[in-house]
Design a protein around this motif. Structure first.
Motif, PDB file in Angstrom:
ATOM      1  N   VAL A  70       0.847  -1.191   0.000  1.00 43.06           N
ATOM      2  CA  VAL A  70       0.000   0.000   0.000  1.00 43.06           C
ATOM      3  C   VAL A  70       0.882   1.240   0.000  1.00 43.06           C
ATOM      4  O   VAL A  70       2.050   1.196   0.372  1.00 43.06           O
ATOM      5  CB  VAL A  70      -0.930   0.043   1.232  1.00 43.06           C
ATOM      6  CG1 VAL A  70      -1.861  -1.152   1.256  1.00 43.06           C
ATOM      7  CG2 VAL A  70      -0.133   0.153   2.531  1.00 43.06           C
TER       8      VAL A  70
ATOM      9  N   GLN B  92      -3.222   4.182  -2.364  1.00 41.01           N
ATOM     10  CA  GLN B  92      -2.860   3.358  -3.513  1.00 41.01           C
ATOM     11  C   GLN B  92      -2.497   1.939  -3.075  1.00 41.01           C
ATOM     12  O   GLN B  92      -2.007   1.724  -1.975  1.00 41.01           O
ATOM     13  CB  GLN B  92      -1.657   3.968  -4.272  1.00 41.01           C
ATOM     14  CG  GLN B  92      -1.974   5.184  -5.104  1.00 41.01           C
ATOM     15  CD  GLN B  92      -2.164   6.434  -4.262  1.00 41.01           C
ATOM     16  OE1 GLN B  92      -1.429   6.648  -3.293  1.00 41.01           O
ATOM     17  NE2 GLN B  92      -3.147   7.247  -4.608  1.00 41.01           N
ATOM     18  N   ILE B  93      -2.724   1.012  -3.998  1.00 38.03           N
ATOM     19  CA  ILE B  93      -2.229  -0.351  -3.871  1.00 38.03           C
ATOM     20  C   ILE B  93      -1.335  -0.610  -5.080  1.00 38.03           C
ATOM     21  O   ILE B  93      -1.717  -0.301  -6.213  1.00 38.03           O
ATOM     22  CB  ILE B  93      -3.376  -1.386  -3.778  1.00 38.03           C
ATOM     23  CG1 ILE B  93      -2.834  -2.815  -3.781  1.00 38.03           C
ATOM     24  CG2 ILE B  93      -4.405  -1.192  -4.886  1.00 38.03           C
ATOM     25  CD1 ILE B  93      -2.118  -3.203  -2.521  1.00 38.03           C
TER      26      ILE B  93
ATOM     27  N   LYS C 297      -3.140   1.130  -8.401  1.00 40.27           N
ATOM     28  CA  LYS C 297      -4.548   1.503  -8.439  1.00 40.27           C
ATOM     29  C   LYS C 297      -4.926   2.238  -7.161  1.00 40.27           C
ATOM     30  O   LYS C 297      -4.354   2.002  -6.092  1.00 40.27           O
ATOM     31  CB  LYS C 297      -5.441   0.253  -8.568  1.00 40.27           C
ATOM     32  CG  LYS C 297      -5.382  -0.432  -9.920  1.00 40.27           C
ATOM     33  CD  LYS C 297      -6.023   0.406 -11.005  1.00 40.27           C
ATOM     34  CE  LYS C 297      -6.163  -0.360 -12.329  1.00 40.27           C
ATOM     35  NZ  LYS C 297      -4.889  -0.757 -12.939  1.00 40.27           N
ATOM     36  N   ASN C 298      -5.893   3.158  -7.284  1.00 42.16           N
ATOM     37  CA  ASN C 298      -6.457   3.802  -6.103  1.00 42.16           C
ATOM     38  C   ASN C 298      -7.276   2.785  -5.324  1.00 42.16           C
ATOM     39  O   ASN C 298      -7.897   1.887  -5.894  1.00 42.16           O
ATOM     40  CB  ASN C 298      -7.325   4.991  -6.498  1.00 42.16           C
ATOM     41  CG  ASN C 298      -6.539   6.099  -7.155  1.00 42.16           C
ATOM     42  OD1 ASN C 298      -6.696   6.380  -8.338  1.00 42.16           O
ATOM     43  ND2 ASN C 298      -5.667   6.739  -6.390  1.00 42.16           N
ATOM     44  N   THR C 299      -7.300   2.963  -3.995  1.00 41.82           N
ATOM     45  CA  THR C 299      -8.020   2.011  -3.147  1.00 41.82           C
ATOM     46  C   THR C 299      -9.438   2.459  -2.834  1.00 41.82           C
ATOM     47  O   THR C 299     -10.184   1.735  -2.179  1.00 41.82           O
ATOM     48  CB  THR C 299      -7.266   1.798  -1.827  1.00 41.82           C
ATOM     49  OG1 THR C 299      -7.228   3.024  -1.084  1.00 41.82           O
ATOM     50  CG2 THR C 299      -5.848   1.304  -2.083  1.00 41.82           C
TER      51      THR C 299
ATOM     52  N   PRO D 161      -4.996   3.383   3.304  1.00 45.01           N
ATOM     53  CA  PRO D 161      -4.974   1.919   3.293  1.00 45.01           C
ATOM     54  C   PRO D 161      -3.858   1.406   4.204  1.00 45.01           C
ATOM     55  O   PRO D 161      -2.726   1.891   4.143  1.00 45.01           O
ATOM     56  CB  PRO D 161      -4.705   1.579   1.829  1.00 45.01           C
ATOM     57  CG  PRO D 161      -4.039   2.796   1.265  1.00 45.01           C
ATOM     58  CD  PRO D 161      -4.648   3.954   1.984  1.00 45.01           C
TER      59      PRO D 161
ATOM     60  N   ILE E 158      -3.294  -5.494   3.906  1.00 43.96           N
ATOM     61  CA  ILE E 158      -3.588  -6.249   2.686  1.00 43.96           C
ATOM     62  C   ILE E 158      -3.750  -7.723   3.039  1.00 43.96           C
ATOM     63  O   ILE E 158      -2.991  -8.270   3.838  1.00 43.96           O
ATOM     64  CB  ILE E 158      -2.448  -6.151   1.644  1.00 43.96           C
ATOM     65  CG1 ILE E 158      -1.975  -4.714   1.444  1.00 43.96           C
ATOM     66  CG2 ILE E 158      -2.892  -6.740   0.309  1.00 43.96           C
ATOM     67  CD1 ILE E 158      -0.691  -4.627   0.626  1.00 43.96           C
TER      68      ILE E 158
ATOM     69  N   VAL F 238      -7.874  -4.856   0.404  1.00 41.50           N
ATOM     70  CA  VAL F 238      -7.162  -3.725   0.991  1.00 41.50           C
ATOM     71  C   VAL F 238      -8.069  -3.013   1.990  1.00 41.50           C
ATOM     72  O   VAL F 238      -9.168  -2.561   1.635  1.00 41.50           O
ATOM     73  CB  VAL F 238      -6.702  -2.724  -0.091  1.00 41.50           C
ATOM     74  CG1 VAL F 238      -5.833  -1.634   0.537  1.00 41.50           C
ATOM     75  CG2 VAL F 238      -5.929  -3.441  -1.195  1.00 41.50           C
TER      76      VAL F 238
ATOM     77  N   ASN G  89      -9.003   0.112   4.230  1.00 38.17           N
ATOM     78  CA  ASN G  89      -8.779   1.563   4.236  1.00 38.17           C
ATOM     79  C   ASN G  89      -9.231   2.133   5.581  1.00 38.17           C
ATOM     80  O   ASN G  89     -10.431   2.234   5.842  1.00 38.17           O
ATOM     81  CB  ASN G  89      -9.545   2.213   3.091  1.00 38.17           C
ATOM     82  CG  ASN G  89      -9.108   1.691   1.737  1.00 38.17           C
ATOM     83  OD1 ASN G  89      -7.942   1.735   1.384  1.00 38.17           O
ATOM     84  ND2 ASN G  89     -10.054   1.160   0.963  1.00 38.17           N
TER      85      ASN G  89
ATOM     86  N   SER H 129     -11.398  -2.574  -0.185  1.00 40.35           N
ATOM     87  CA  SER H 129     -11.433  -2.750  -1.631  1.00 40.35           C
ATOM     88  C   SER H 129     -10.964  -4.150  -1.989  1.00 40.35           C
ATOM     89  O   SER H 129     -10.016  -4.661  -1.390  1.00 40.35           O
ATOM     90  CB  SER H 129     -10.520  -1.735  -2.326  1.00 40.35           C
ATOM     91  OG  SER H 129     -10.802  -0.413  -1.909  1.00 40.35           O
TER      92      SER H 129
ATOM     93  N   PRO I 176      -9.934  -3.528 -10.072  1.00 43.39           N
ATOM     94  CA  PRO I 176     -10.898  -3.412  -8.971  1.00 43.39           C
ATOM     95  C   PRO I 176     -12.178  -4.166  -9.292  1.00 43.39           C
ATOM     96  O   PRO I 176     -12.688  -4.097 -10.413  1.00 43.39           O
ATOM     97  CB  PRO I 176     -11.155  -1.908  -8.883  1.00 43.39           C
ATOM     98  CG  PRO I 176      -9.979  -1.268  -9.544  1.00 43.39           C
ATOM     99  CD  PRO I 176      -9.575  -2.216 -10.629  1.00 43.39           C
TER     100      PRO I 176
END
Length: 373
Positions: free
Chosen positions: A81, A91-92, A110-112, A117, A120, A129, A131, A138, A150
């Motif tokens: 993350v 982000q992940i 990718k955005n979470t 976050p 994981i 993930v 948050n 997510s 996603p």
């Protein structure tokens, strides 16, 4: 010629012999380090622990990653993350190793869809993930090339009695059950563990099964399953309690609460991590605040757990720690004092003994064992 043949046979025989305890003792252990960062030079680091050399060494394998506070890996990939906030959350990131296995190359990001976050989970090609500030989690699919897609976002809502810390939902971790059929999600803000059925064949794989309320004010943070899969151990951050649950088919039943606080202790607490020995006979939990300890509990003949000891962790803010796969050592990462220390573990009693070995690391907050890879 006979001497040469005898020598070759002797060498081959030695090479084929099983490893002795002494040869195993000389092996190195490797861990990914998750941390908070203050400069571009920092990021994801690799820790090598050599018992035979009595040494710890650190190298940065992915610089310019912001706050990679949680990292994990499989044989091919590393996931991390970036514990940040923004319009689309943190982000992940997905990485692959380079040919020398000494650095990481980013594959995807990718955005979470939730701020900060912090945890994981990974199983069967799916990432989950958590948050913290977003109060949601997510789910992403990991493709064969390491890219991320996603597939589902689940939002929690609610609050609890601690106005400073439980004013809203704060998803702190999610863990797959050993059979992969369920997902247990710890929400510090709502004082609940949410149990979800997980079916990877469904377009939205997680479906709520039930909500399990904790004692008001507990603040569930992280959890671990027993090796048998019949018990779950939850570390309650705000009350510094280790709670033991019976587990079956996604459902929890509380059966014991164990304090991480020494008798007569006064001061702030902040329970952080829980780990289980591979034989299931010992449970370990860390406590931050003014305590800065690792607590050890042993399993009794009747199935209950009792305190073995509270051990000073060797630093300030022991947010995370890990047992080596062979159970011989425990490494503790301290966020505030910025050090990682090593304990030798007695596998009969479960007790920990410091071995006067530590290394300085900028704000380490997570350790993931990659020795088997």
């Amino acid at each position: 010629m006979k001497k040469l043949s005898f020598l070759l046979i002797s060498l081959l025989t030695f090479a084929c012999q099983p490893k002795t305890s002494e040869s195993i003792k000389s092996m190195n252990y490797e861990f990914l380090i998750g941390s908070y960062t203050d400069s571009p030079e920092e990021g994801i680091s690799l820790l090598t622990f050599s018992p035979s050399n009595h040494s710890l060494s650190i190298s940065t394998i992915a610089p310019e990653i912001i706050n990679p506070s949680f990292v994990l890996a499989d044989e091919e990939r590393v996931f991390a993350v970036e514990e940040t906030e923004g319009p689309k959350g943190g982000q992940i990131l997905s990485f692959q190793w380079d040919e020398t296995h000494q650095s990481l190359q980013k594959v995807d990001e990718k955005n979470t869809e939730g701020n900060h976050p912090c945890h994981i989970a990974y199983r069967d090609g799916f990432l989950v993930v958590s948050n913290y500030s977003g109060g949601n989690f997510s789910i992403l699919k990991v493709r064969e090339d390491g890219s991320l897609t996603p597939v589902q976002l689940i939002q929690h809502s609610g609050s609890s009695i601690n106005a400073a810390r439980q004013e809203a939902a704060h998803v702190h971790s999610a863990n797959f059950s050993p059979d992969g059929k369920f997902l247990l999600v710890a929400d510090l803000g709502t004082d609940r563990i949410y149990s979800y059925e997980f079916n990877k064949e469904n377009p939205e794989p997680a479906q709520l099964l039930e909500e399990i309320p904790m004692t008001p004010g507990d603040g569930p943070r992280h959890l671990s399953f027993s090796p048998s899969g019949n018990e779950v151990f939850v570390v309650q951050e705000l009350t510094a309690v280790l709670e033991v649950f019976d587990y079956k088919d996604g459902k929890l039943q509380s059966k014991q609460r164990l304090s991480l606080i020494s008798e007569g202790f006064e001061g702030a607490v902040g329970a952080a991590e829980v780990r289980v020995s591979s034989d299931g006979n010992f449970i370990y939990a860390s406590n931050r605040g003014d305590a800065n300890t690792i607590s050890v509990f042993s399993k009794q003949e009747d199935g209950s757990y009792s305190l073995v000891e509270h051990v000073p962790s060797g630093g300030i803010m022991p947010r995370n720690f890990i047992l080596t796969a062979d159970g011989k050592y425990v490494l503790v990462a301290h966020q505030a004092s910025e050090n990682i220390v090593v304990f030798e573990r007695d596998q009969e009693s479960g007790k920990l003994k410091p071995i006067s070995l530590e290394v300085t690391v900028p704000k380490p907050v997570y350790l993931f064992d990659i020795s088997k890879y």
